[in-house]
Design a protein around this motif. Structure first.
Motif, short mmCIF file in Angstrom:
data_model
loop_
_atom_site.label_atom_id
_atom_site.label_comp_id
_atom_site.label_asym_id
_atom_site.label_seq_id
_atom_site.Cartn_x
_atom_site.Cartn_y
_atom_site.Cartn_z
N LEU A 227 -28.22 -12.21 -7.60
CA LEU A 227 -27.79 -13.33 -6.77
C LEU A 227 -28.64 -14.56 -7.04
CD1 LEU A 227 -27.14 -11.50 -3.38
CD2 LEU A 227 -25.43 -12.34 -4.99
N ASP A 228 -28.08 -15.72 -6.73
CA ASP A 228 -28.78 -16.98 -6.95
C ASP A 228 -30.03 -17.05 -6.07
OD1 ASP A 228 -28.77 -19.83 -8.01
OD2 ASP A 228 -28.76 -20.18 -5.84
N GLU A 229 -31.13 -17.51 -6.64
CA GLU A 229 -32.41 -17.56 -5.93
C GLU A 229 -32.33 -18.47 -4.71
OE1 GLU A 229 -36.87 -19.31 -6.78
OE2 GLU A 229 -35.92 -18.09 -8.36
N GLU A 230 -31.67 -19.60 -4.83
CA GLU A 230 -31.55 -20.52 -3.70
C GLU A 230 -30.78 -19.88 -2.55
OE1 GLU A 230 -29.91 -25.05 -2.67
OE2 GLU A 230 -29.71 -24.19 -4.70
N PHE A 231 -29.76 -19.10 -2.88
CA PHE A 231 -28.98 -18.40 -1.86
C PHE A 231 -29.85 -17.40 -1.11
CE2 PHE A 231 -26.58 -14.50 -0.90
CZ PHE A 231 -25.76 -14.97 0.11
N VAL A 232 -30.65 -16.62 -1.83
CA VAL A 232 -31.51 -15.61 -1.21
C VAL A 232 -32.56 -16.27 -0.32
CG1 VAL A 232 -33.12 -13.72 -1.65
CG2 VAL A 232 -31.12 -14.02 -3.13
N LEU A 233 -33.13 -17.37 -0.77
CA LEU A 233 -34.13 -18.06 0.04
C LEU A 233 -33.50 -18.67 1.29
CD1 LEU A 233 -36.27 -19.86 -2.72
CD2 LEU A 233 -36.85 -17.82 -1.39
N THR A 234 -32.24 -19.10 1.19
CA THR A 234 -31.54 -19.62 2.37
C THR A 234 -31.31 -18.51 3.38
OG1 THR A 234 -30.44 -21.27 0.97
CG2 THR A 234 -29.52 -20.88 3.16
N LEU A 235 -30.96 -17.31 2.90
CA LEU A 235 -30.83 -16.17 3.80
C LEU A 235 -32.15 -15.89 4.52
CD1 LEU A 235 -28.75 -13.52 1.78
CD2 LEU A 235 -27.97 -15.01 3.62
N ARG A 236 -33.21 -15.93 3.78
CA ARG A 236 -34.53 -15.65 4.37
C ARG A 236 -34.90 -16.68 5.43
NH1 ARG A 236 -39.87 -17.09 3.59
NH2 ARG A 236 -41.39 -15.39 3.90
N ALA A 237 -34.62 -17.96 5.14
CA ALA A 237 -34.99 -19.02 6.07
C ALA A 237 -34.17 -18.97 7.36
CB ALA A 237 -34.82 -20.38 5.39
N ASN A 238 -32.96 -18.42 7.30
CA ASN A 238 -32.08 -18.41 8.47
C ASN A 238 -31.99 -17.05 9.15
OD1 ASN A 238 -30.47 -21.18 8.69
ND2 ASN A 238 -30.74 -20.71 6.52
N SER A 239 -32.79 -16.09 8.71
CA SER A 239 -32.81 -14.78 9.35
C SER A 239 -33.95 -14.69 10.35
CB SER A 239 -32.94 -13.67 8.29
OG SER A 239 -34.13 -13.84 7.55
N GLU A 240 -33.81 -13.77 11.28
CA GLU A 240 -34.79 -13.61 12.36
C GLU A 240 -35.61 -12.34 12.15
OE1 GLU A 240 -34.94 -12.07 16.93
OE2 GLU A 240 -33.02 -12.41 15.93
N PRO A 241 -36.94 -12.45 12.06
CA PRO A 241 -37.76 -11.23 11.90
C PRO A 241 -37.83 -10.44 13.21
CG PRO A 241 -39.16 -13.17 12.08
CD PRO A 241 -37.74 -13.68 12.04
N ARG A 242 -37.77 -9.12 13.08
CA ARG A 242 -37.88 -8.23 14.23
C ARG A 242 -38.67 -6.99 13.84
NH1 ARG A 242 -31.63 -7.99 16.53
NH2 ARG A 242 -31.32 -10.24 16.80
N VAL A 243 -39.21 -6.33 14.85
CA VAL A 243 -39.89 -5.06 14.65
C VAL A 243 -39.02 -3.95 15.25
CG1 VAL A 243 -41.91 -3.67 15.21
CG2 VAL A 243 -42.19 -6.08 14.64
N GLY A 244 -38.77 -2.91 14.46
CA GLY A 244 -38.06 -1.74 14.95
C GLY A 244 -39.03 -0.60 15.16
N TYR A 245 -38.98 0.04 16.31
CA TYR A 245 -39.94 1.09 16.65
C TYR A 245 -39.35 2.47 16.42
CZ TYR A 245 -42.43 -2.79 18.75
OH TYR A 245 -43.08 -3.98 18.93
N PRO A 246 -40.19 3.47 16.14
CA PRO A 246 -39.69 4.82 15.88
C PRO A 246 -38.76 5.32 16.98
CG PRO A 246 -42.04 4.70 15.38
CD PRO A 246 -41.67 3.39 16.03
N GLY A 247 -37.58 5.77 16.58
CA GLY A 247 -36.59 6.25 17.53
C GLY A 247 -35.66 5.18 18.07
N GLN A 248 -35.94 3.91 17.79
CA GLN A 248 -35.10 2.83 18.30
C GLN A 248 -33.75 2.82 17.57
OE1 GLN A 248 -36.86 -1.07 18.02
NE2 GLN A 248 -35.05 -2.11 18.79
N VAL A 249 -32.67 2.66 18.31
CA VAL A 249 -31.33 2.59 17.73
C VAL A 249 -31.00 1.14 17.42
CG1 VAL A 249 -28.87 3.04 18.12
CG2 VAL A 249 -30.59 4.66 18.98
N LEU A 250 -30.80 0.83 16.15
CA LEU A 250 -30.46 -0.53 15.74
C LEU A 250 -28.97 -0.82 15.96
CD1 LEU A 250 -32.48 -0.88 12.42
CD2 LEU A 250 -33.11 -1.67 14.70
N MET A 251 -28.14 0.16 15.72
CA MET A 251 -26.70 0.02 15.94
C MET A 251 -26.12 1.40 16.24
SD MET A 251 -25.41 -0.64 12.01
CE MET A 251 -26.59 -1.95 11.76
N LYS A 252 -25.01 1.41 16.99
CA LYS A 252 -24.41 2.67 17.41
C LYS A 252 -22.97 2.74 16.94
CE LYS A 252 -24.44 5.83 21.32
NZ LYS A 252 -24.85 6.02 22.74
#
Length: 419
Positions: A227-252
């Motif tokens: 994929l284009d490098e600029e596209f990947v960097l745009t994804l990174r800039a517009n994504s939200e960092p989160r921490v997932g904990y052991p046993g946590q359900v991200l989606m059901k």
């Protein structure tokens, strides 16, 4: 009772109130983790680090809290509440008691902003009363990403030092009370209490801070190859960092979703129909089908099997980015079609297996399949085919003449003659 409960959530104890019995025996790797924590704390003291943007507390409510926290019953309730939070669910009761001594309660009225997106902060909040909303600012729009109720947490990225600024805005929806845990007090409890679960989590989360700042490793993720490098960097800039904990359900499975996740660190488990399927390592994208397609239902359940660093990307933001990069859009459209074909094929196989279980297979079984079904006791070599003996002429049984009522011979009296 309500007034007493509300007042009891309004104060904290002094710094020197943290008293935890140290563990008697530590493994070699645990001792190394403890030394690493002590070195981090020493460097922080040398720099003169101070808590960042702590909430302003009410002195009168602080005194009320100090008095009420001495009540053993209330104290035990708070210790049990901490066990229901993702951060402290695996920690010891003694360590959670130390955290109760370390927290600082703060009260917020409806509509009040607790912290804003992009604002510095290194404390974590634990909700014990009320409800909070989380709003994400991305691509020029405000996106709601869910509410937080009692037992929920906010600001954990700041506590771990993964990111120095807040990744979303938090606002109180009603009269709310949160327990504020500053980073330095949490480190005090970990260092003095030597709770191995919390110590390992702290060290693992602290290492994620370097990963957050590593742009090159994000570009080299295998899910973004080609994929284009600029596209990947745009994804990174517009994504939200989160921490997932052991046993946590991200989606059901079966639930609706509007986010996709990029797994930066840790491992997740995939479950379908409550059956474990596979465990995936870092570097994968999950939840993309609900974002790319019209059907927003999740096709599987995803659980964190370890501490995970995740970058969440909302569907609206992702589609806006795709519109800016047509080449990347074609790649994702093709990947979506291929993924859906794979999902439908697997669903068809499962449906055939279910029908075979209920009604039996419509296809004749092979010898190997029959042995598998009925065991090795059945002997299939005794079967013989019947054959018809062919001869030159068709042999028929002799025909017996049929008797009829013939006329009587002359001189023989008739049975019908009258006397």
């Amino acid at each position: 009772d309500d007034a007493e409960a509300q007042g009891s959530a309004m104060s904290f104890l002094d710094d020197d109130a943290i008293k935890v019995d140290p563990a008697e025996h530590l493994r070699t790797d645990q001792m190394e983790q403890l030394r690493e924590l002590q070195e981090r704390r020493q460097r922080s003291k040398e720099r003169g680090d101070r808590p960042i943007n702590l909430p302003i507390l009410n002195d009168e409510k602080v005194r009320t809290w100090k008095e009420s926290i001495r009540n053993p019953r209330l104290r035990q309730q708070l210790v049990r509440l901490l066990r229901k939070t993702l951060v402290f669910q695996d920690s010891s009761e003694t360590f959670r008691a130390a955290i109760v001594d370390a927290v600082m309660p703060a009260e917020y009225h409806a509509g009040q902003v607790i912290f804003r997106h992009g604002e510095p902060g290194d404390w974590m909040g634990i909700v014990i009363m009320g409800r909070l909303s989380r709003m994400l600012q991305r691509a020029g729009q405000t996106i709601p990403i869910g509410d937080v109720g009692p037992g929920g947490i906010i600001g954990d990225l700041g506590l771990w030092g993964i990111t120095p600024t807040r990744s979303f805005t938090v606002t109180s929806l009603a009269q709310s009370v949160i327990l504020v845990l500053p980073k330095h007090k949490y480190e005090d409890a970990v260092e003095q209490g030597r709770d191995m679960s919390s110590l390992s989590m702290y060290i693992d989360a602290s290492k994620m801070a370097n990963l957050m700042a590593d742009t090159e490793s994000f570009l080299n993720l295998r899910c973004f190859q080609g994929l284009d490098e600029e596209f990947v960097l745009t994804l990174r800039a517009n994504s939200e960092p989160r921490v997932g904990y052991p046993g946590q359900v991200l989606m059901k499975e079966g639930h609706f979703g509007d986010e996709m996740y990029i797994l930066r660190a840790g491992r997740v488990q995939i479950w379908k129909h409550e059956k474990f399927q596979v465990e995936l390592p870092a570097g994968v994208v999950i939840g993309e089908l609900a974002v790319l397609g019209a059907d927003k239902r999740r096709t599987a359940t995803v659980k964190c099997s370890s501490l995970c660093l995740i970058r969440a990307l909302h569907a609206d933001v992702f589609h806006q980015i795709l519109d800016q990069f047509p080449a990347a859009k074609r790649v994702f459209d093709h990947a979506y079609v291929a993924r859906m074909c794979s999902v439908e094929m697997n669903n068809a196989k499962e449906e055939v297996m279910n029908f075979n279980t209920l009604y039996g297979s419509v296809q004749p079984k092979t010898t190997a399949e029959m042995k598998t079904l009925f065991g090795g006791t059945i002997r299939f070599d005794t079967k013989r085919r019947s054959s018809i003996q062919k001869t030159g002429a068709l042999a028929l049984p002799p025909i017996t003449p049929r008797r009829t009522n013939a006329a009587p011979a002359p001189g023989t009296p008739s049975s019908n003659a009258s006397d």
